[in-house]
Design a protein around this motif. Structure first.
Motif, short mmCIF file in Angstrom:
data_model
loop_
_atom_site.label_atom_id
_atom_site.label_comp_id
_atom_site.label_asym_id
_atom_site.label_seq_id
_atom_site.Cartn_x
_atom_site.Cartn_y
_atom_site.Cartn_z
N PRO A 40 0.88 23.32 -7.57
CA PRO A 40 1.88 22.38 -8.10
C PRO A 40 3.23 22.62 -7.42
N LYS A 41 4.05 21.59 -7.41
CA LYS A 41 5.38 21.70 -6.81
C LYS A 41 6.19 22.72 -7.60
N GLN A 100 7.29 14.71 -0.49
CA GLN A 100 7.89 15.06 -1.78
C GLN A 100 9.32 14.56 -1.91
#
Length: 159
Positions: A40-41, A100
């Protein structure tokens, strides 16, 4: 030893081998899944800008509604003087290529204050590059916000 004892012994060895092979296959599949799934970011404790970083994208959908009228009025002007009026020398239109999105910073370094964010494929105007060519000063295409982003995460738009 009797035949039933030998049969039980062979059956035990076959079951042990089957359990070892099956367990190894399940373990290998588990680790392959863990390795191929992207993490996950990350969210850092000192990162207070995500709300601001999401604000430009929130204004972006509301912006195109009034923008077409403004753009239709501005198009003849942009056709007459395509790059002299909106862009200065060395400036060009680009789009964000980093999936992103990017963080806008007040100064060209990672410790600088975060002033906002850019979405993937968002159009921007590149104003200048830092002396070391690692940072680029950009402005949102509508002229609302300006800041620095890491170089190499945008590409020039051919119009």
């Amino acid at each position: 030893m009797t035949w039933s004892g030998i049969g039980k012994f062979l059956l035990g060895i076959i079951l042990a081998i089957a359990i070892l092979i099956g367990g190894s296959a399940v373990l290998a599949l588990y680790f392959m899944y863990k390795v191929t799934t992207p993490p996950p970011k990350p969210v850092f404790a000192n990162e207070t800008v995500p709300a601001k970083a999401q604000t430009p994208p929130a204004t972006k959908p509301t912006q195109p509604t009034p923008s077409p009228a403004a753009q239709s009025a501005a198009k003849p002007a942009s056709d007459e003087s395509s790059s002299a009026n909106p862009l200065g020398s060395g400036e060009y239109v680009a789009r964000v290529t980093w999936p992103q999105g990017l963080i806008l910073r007040a100064e060209p370094n990672l410790e600088a204050e975060q002033t906002g964010g850019l979405e993937n494929d968002q159009r921007i105007v590149v104003l200048e590059e830092s002396a070391d060519k690692k940072w680029q000063r950009v402005r949102l295409e509508d002229g609302e916000q300006e800041g620095w982003v890491k170089a190499g995460n945008i590409e020039r738009v051919q119009e």
